[in-house]
Enzyme design. Structure first.
Site, short mmCIF file in Angstrom:
data_model
loop_
_atom_site.label_atom_id
_atom_site.label_comp_id
_atom_site.label_asym_id
_atom_site.label_seq_id
_atom_site.Cartn_x
_atom_site.Cartn_y
_atom_site.Cartn_z
N HIS A 74 0.82 -1.23 0.00
CA HIS A 74 0.00 0.00 0.00
C HIS A 74 0.84 1.27 0.00
O HIS A 74 0.32 2.35 -0.21
CB HIS A 74 -0.92 0.02 1.23
CG HIS A 74 -1.73 -1.23 1.36
ND1 HIS A 74 -1.48 -2.19 2.31
CD2 HIS A 74 -2.77 -1.68 0.64
CE1 HIS A 74 -2.35 -3.18 2.18
NE2 HIS A 74 -3.14 -2.89 1.17
N HIS A 124 -7.34 4.48 5.19
CA HIS A 124 -6.71 3.36 4.48
C HIS A 124 -5.22 3.66 4.30
O HIS A 124 -4.84 4.79 4.04
CB HIS A 124 -7.38 3.16 3.12
CG HIS A 124 -6.98 1.89 2.43
ND1 HIS A 124 -5.80 1.77 1.74
CD2 HIS A 124 -7.58 0.68 2.34
CE1 HIS A 124 -5.70 0.54 1.26
NE2 HIS A 124 -6.78 -0.15 1.61
N GLU A 126 -3.09 3.00 1.97
CA GLU A 126 -2.70 3.56 0.66
C GLU A 126 -3.04 5.05 0.60
O GLU A 126 -2.25 5.87 0.12
CB GLU A 126 -3.42 2.81 -0.47
CG GLU A 126 -3.04 3.35 -1.84
CD GLU A 126 -3.87 2.74 -2.97
OE1 GLU A 126 -4.25 1.56 -2.88
OE2 GLU A 126 -4.14 3.46 -3.94
N SER A 221 -10.01 -3.18 0.90
CA SER A 221 -10.83 -2.20 0.18
C SER A 221 -11.31 -2.73 -1.17
O SER A 221 -12.48 -2.62 -1.52
CB SER A 221 -9.96 -0.94 -0.02
OG SER A 221 -10.65 0.02 -0.72
N SER A 264 -6.15 -9.70 -3.00
CA SER A 264 -5.18 -10.22 -2.04
C SER A 264 -5.57 -11.59 -1.51
O SER A 264 -5.02 -12.06 -0.52
CB SER A 264 -5.00 -9.22 -0.89
OG SER A 264 -6.24 -8.74 -0.45
S1 SF4 Z 1 -4.79 -3.61 -6.62
FE1 SF4 Z 1 -2.86 -4.71 -6.87
S2 SF4 Z 1 -2.02 -4.04 -8.85
FE2 SF4 Z 1 -3.61 -2.55 -8.22
S3 SF4 Z 1 -2.47 -0.96 -7.14
FE3 SF4 Z 1 -3.21 -2.38 -5.58
S4 SF4 Z 1 -1.52 -3.84 -5.29
FE4 SF4 Z 1 -1.15 -2.73 -7.22
#
Ligand code: SF4
Length: 287
Positions: A74, A124, A126, A221, A264
Site C-alpha cells: 500500500h 486506508h 494507501e 478495500s 489479495s
Molecule cells: S490492486 Fe494490486 S495491482 Fe492494483 S495498485 Fe493495488 S496492489 Fe497494485
C-alpha cells in the site's frame, strides 16, 4: 444450482510481487523479517507470513539495528519513509508500482500548483501514503456526497486523483459532480488496471448469477468494492473468508452462484470455496 468461477481471481501483480519480495527476504536474511503494517489485506496470507517468521510492526522505531523492514504494497508517506531510512535498518520497499504512480502523480499535480482532491477511503494505508506525498493543499473526498458538498475556492485550480482500488463507477460519478462546479478540473482519477479488469469481470459474473461469493477480508478495500458492485448489479453478495464459511444455508435459494475474489486472496482459497459450492450443488442434485 449452477456454479460459475469469475474469469479473474487470485492475486494481482502488486500483491504477488510484495509476497515474492518478502519470501526472498525470509530466505536471504532468515526470520525475523519485519513488515510495516499488514503486507496485504488478507488474514490467511498474513498468518502464513507470520508462521514463516515475519513480524508485523506499526512503527519503524524500536527494531534491532540491521533488521530488515519491508514497506507494504500500500506504500507509506514521505514522513514515514524518512523516519525509517534514518534508522540503521535494511529497508525493502514493496510498494506496488501502480500505487507509486499515483503517489508521484499527486505530488506532481501539487507542485504544478493545483489543489489535489483525492478520492479514497479515510484511514486506508494507501490513502495515508498518497496524502503524505502531496506537499500542497489536498482534500480527501470519500464518496459522491463529499464531492457534492465540496466548495471550491474562487480562482483556485484543482486536480483529482484516486485510490487504486475504488469502485470505478463511483470515481466516474464523483468526477462528473466536480466537473460541474470546477472549471478546468484536471481529471486524473482512475483505478489501477488490475482493479478495473477485476471489477468488469465481476459485473459480468453478477449479471449472470443471483448470488456471488467474494473471497477475501472485510478490511480489504478492493474486496469490499467487489461486493458493492455485485449488489449494484442486483445480485446478493456474500463475503467469505474460506471454504468453511460455505454452507447450504448461505446458498439457500440461489439458482446460480458465482465465485470471485479480492486481489489479495490466494487462488487456493478461491478454489477451496468453489469446490465447497460444487459439493453442495452436487449433494442437492442427489436428492
Ligand atoms: S490492486 Fe494490486 S495491482 Fe492494483 S495498485 Fe493495488 S496492489 Fe497494485
Amino acid at each position: 444450482m449452477e456454479v460459475k468461477l469469475c474469469r479473474i481471481t487470485g492475486f494481482c501483480s502488486g500483491v504477488r510481487a510484495a509476497l515474492e519480495l518478502t519470501d526472498d527476504m525470509l530466505k536471504k536474511h532468515g526470520p525475523p523479517v519485519f513488515i510495516l503494517h499488514d503486507l496485504v489485506h488478507n488474514e490467511s496470507v498474513v498468518n502464513d507470513l507470520l508462521m514463516r517468521g515475519a513480524k508485523i510492526v506499526d512503527e519503524p522505531e524500536g527494531l534491532p539495528p540491521g533488521a530488515t523492514l519491508i514497506f507494504s504494497a500500500h506504500g507509506v508517506s514521505e514522513a514515514v519513509e524518512a523516519r525509517a531510512r534514518a534508522l540503521p535498518l535494511n529497508i525493502v520497499d514493496a510498494t506496488c508500482p501502480l500505487v507509486r504512480q499515483v503517489q508521484k502523480r499527486g505530488a506532481a499535480l501539487s507542485e504544478a500548483g493545483h489543489a489535489v482532491l483525492l478520492f479514497g477511503k479515510a484511514g486506508h494505508r494507501e490513502v495515508e501514503g498518497i496524502l503524505g506525498r502531496i506537499p500542497g493543499e489536498k482534500h480527501l473526498l470519500t464518496n459522491p456526497e463529499d464531492a457534492r458538498a465540496f466548495e471550491p475556492a474562487p480562482g483556485r485550480t484543482y486536480a483529482c486523483i484516486s485510490q487504486t482500488t475504488m469502485n470505478s463507477d463511483v470515481i466516474a460519478e464523483m468526477t462528473a459532480i466536480l466537473r460541474g462546479k470546477i472549471p478546468g478540473l484536471v481529471e486524473s482519477a482512475s483505478v489501477c488496471h488490475a482493479t478495473l479488469t477485476r471489477q468488469n469481470a465481476v459485473r459480468e459474473l453478477a449479471a449472470a448469477c443471483d448470488l456471488v461469493l467474494v473471497a477475501g477480508s472485510a478490511h480489504s478495500s478492493n474486496t469490499l468494492r467487489l461486493c458493492e458492485i455485485v449488489h449494484n448489479q442486483g445480485a446478493r453478495a456474500e463475503l467469505v473468508s474460506g471454504p468453511e464459511a460455505v454452507t447450504p444455508e448461505l446458498l439457500r435459494g440461489a439458482k446460480c452462484v458465482g465465485v470471485t475474489s479480492g486481489a489479495s486472496a490466494p487462488d487456493t482459497l478461491v478454489r477451496g470455496i468453489y469446490d465447497a459450492v460444487q459439493r453442495i450443488a452436487e449433494s442437492e442434485k442427489a436428492f
